[in-house]
Design an enzyme around this catalytic site. Sequence first.
Site, PDB file in Angstrom:
ATOM      1  N   LYS A  33     120.014 -19.952 -41.041  1.00  0.00           N
ATOM      2  CA  LYS A  33     120.343 -20.755 -42.221  1.00  0.00           C
ATOM      3  C   LYS A  33     120.964 -19.811 -43.247  1.00  0.00           C
ATOM      4  CE  LYS A  33     118.448 -23.775 -45.764  1.00  0.00           C
ATOM      5  NZ  LYS A  33     117.276 -24.488 -46.275  1.00  0.00           N
ATOM      6  N   ARG A  60     121.207 -30.550 -53.138  1.00  0.00           N
ATOM      7  CA  ARG A  60     120.332 -30.180 -54.259  1.00  0.00           C
ATOM      8  C   ARG A  60     120.478 -31.179 -55.402  1.00  0.00           C
ATOM      9  NH1 ARG A  60     121.507 -23.653 -53.838  1.00  0.00           N
ATOM     10  NH2 ARG A  60     120.587 -23.388 -51.748  1.00  0.00           N
ATOM     11  N   LYS A 118     119.122 -17.937 -53.320  1.00  0.00           N
ATOM     12  CA  LYS A 118     118.262 -17.896 -52.134  1.00  0.00           C
ATOM     13  C   LYS A 118     118.648 -16.763 -51.179  1.00  0.00           C
ATOM     14  CE  LYS A 118     116.872 -22.763 -52.411  1.00  0.00           C
ATOM     15  NZ  LYS A 118     116.517 -23.976 -51.636  1.00  0.00           N
ATOM     16  N   GLU A 152     117.256 -13.348 -35.790  1.00  0.00           N
ATOM     17  CA  GLU A 152     116.449 -14.485 -36.258  1.00  0.00           C
ATOM     18  C   GLU A 152     116.111 -15.413 -35.084  1.00  0.00           C
ATOM     19  OE1 GLU A 152     115.131 -15.078 -39.127  1.00  0.00           O
ATOM     20  OE2 GLU A 152     116.279 -14.016 -40.663  1.00  0.00           O
ATOM     21  N   LYS A 192     122.919 -23.557 -39.606  1.00  0.00           N
ATOM     22  CA  LYS A 192     123.201 -24.351 -40.802  1.00  0.00           C
ATOM     23  C   LYS A 192     123.896 -23.482 -41.840  1.00  0.00           C
ATOM     24  CE  LYS A 192     120.672 -26.627 -44.434  1.00  0.00           C
ATOM     25  NZ  LYS A 192     119.393 -26.903 -45.018  1.00  0.00           N
ATOM     26  N   SER A 237     125.524 -31.273 -46.468  1.00  0.00           N
ATOM     27  CA  SER A 237     126.011 -32.178 -47.515  1.00  0.00           C
ATOM     28  C   SER A 237     127.412 -31.818 -48.018  1.00  0.00           C
ATOM     29  CB  SER A 237     125.020 -32.191 -48.678  1.00  0.00           C
ATOM     30  OG  SER A 237     124.803 -30.884 -49.175  1.00  0.00           O
ATOM     31  N   TYR A 252     125.300 -36.569 -42.063  1.00  0.00           N
ATOM     32  CA  TYR A 252     125.327 -37.740 -42.945  1.00  0.00           C
ATOM     33  C   TYR A 252     126.340 -38.773 -42.445  1.00  0.00           C
ATOM     34  CZ  TYR A 252     122.696 -34.384 -45.612  1.00  0.00           C
ATOM     35  OH  TYR A 252     121.746 -33.462 -45.968  1.00  0.00           O
TER      36      TYR A 252
HETATM   37  C1  PBG Z   1     115.945 -26.505 -48.437  1.00  0.00           C
HETATM   38  C2  PBG Z   1     116.979 -27.313 -47.736  1.00  0.00           C
HETATM   39  C3  PBG Z   1     118.338 -27.343 -48.097  1.00  0.00           C
HETATM   40  C4  PBG Z   1     118.968 -28.230 -47.224  1.00  0.00           C
HETATM   41  C5  PBG Z   1     118.008 -28.728 -46.353  1.00  0.00           C
HETATM   42  N1  PBG Z   1     116.775 -28.135 -46.675  1.00  0.00           N
HETATM   43  C6  PBG Z   1     119.084 -26.701 -49.185  1.00  0.00           C
HETATM   44  C7  PBG Z   1     118.705 -25.402 -49.704  1.00  0.00           C
HETATM   45  O1  PBG Z   1     118.410 -24.454 -48.966  1.00  0.00           O
HETATM   46  O2  PBG Z   1     118.695 -25.313 -50.930  1.00  0.00           O
HETATM   47  C8  PBG Z   1     120.445 -28.536 -47.307  1.00  0.00           C
HETATM   48  C9  PBG Z   1     120.975 -29.669 -46.539  1.00  0.00           C
HETATM   49  C10 PBG Z   1     122.346 -30.088 -46.923  1.00  0.00           C
HETATM   50  O3  PBG Z   1     123.046 -29.460 -47.741  1.00  0.00           O
HETATM   51  O4  PBG Z   1     122.761 -31.119 -46.380  1.00  0.00           O
HETATM   52  N2  PBG Z   1     114.735 -26.315 -47.836  1.00  0.00           N
END
Ligand code: PBG
Length: 307
Positions: free
Chosen positions: A178, A188, A200, A216, A231, A257, A296
């Site tokens: 990720k 968010r 992050k 990982e 991701k 997203s 989505y």
């Molecule tokens: C956080 C989390 C995130 C997403 C899923 N779980 C965003 C982040 O790390 O701030 C993002 C999913 C998306 O953008 O569609 N635990």
Amino acid sequence: MVAETYLRTSQLIHPLFIQEGNKIKKEISSMPDFFRLSPDLVLKDIEDCLQLGIRNFILFPQIEDKLKDKSASLSYKKNNLYLKMIQAIKKNFPEVTVITDVAMDPYSSDGHDGLVQNGKILNDETLPILGKMALAQAEAGADILGPSDMMDGRVAYIRGILDKNNFTDVAIMSYTAKYASSFYCPFRDALGSAPKAGDKKTYQMDPRNTKEALLEAELDFSEGADYLMVKPALCYLDIIQSLKQNFPIPIVAYNVSGEYAMIKAAARQGWLDETKSMVESLLSIKRAGADIIITYFAKDFAKLKLN
Ligand code: PBG
């Protein structure tokens, strides 16, 4: 006749954004045509998805600010919005696959996936909180848990707690590679979960790195993950391909997203054909090696009835 890649609706996971209330359907401004729903309408949405052949769902909650605290304690409190939703889905539709999110951010007053102290994320101190959250979700009836927090050692920790409590059949879909990505912004917005300070980057991955993704993956695989996730998807097709080539378990790609928002925005301007660009991006993720895609666009793809 010569096509090498197919994508089936059964390989898609539909995300559900949940909020308190009744009959609430709130469009996310940065995610046109995608909604945050109250529990009654979540059940309705699942019914519509089942009609279309989608039976896998991943759940994310929007939590009111006043219920958040530093240790995300609401995340494992009996009968919270999220746990009640899992129970209601499994009661009404026992045949669906419910995938959860294990991370502190929706419930944390700091908006981080781990526990924050003096501006630092405390990895090991976060694990017991994730453990309690995971156990509560398994007790509520979740089929697959999705740790999206990126703390080190959490897959083994969660697996241990599940097994000790006789949830040996509950699987783990680990957010393995990720990346610390700018493509999460609309998500968010949707959940009000942006970090209050900092970023992050101390726990999510550096977009410049490939070997780190393999490390990982090695860790998550050996700790007992049943699925490995990459991701975002589209900027990381090479990572999807190398995990697929190196690991014998299903590879999941999260078409996030921001990737959805880009296509929607361009299509609204008349600059792209929405359906064609959607199908092309989803197929490219599949071609790279993803077995399963969280997107989505799941309903839009299913409606095309390409298979
Ligand atoms: C956080 C989390 C995130 C997403 C899923 N779980 C965003 C982040 O790390 O701030 C993002 C999913 C998306 O953008 O569609 N635990």
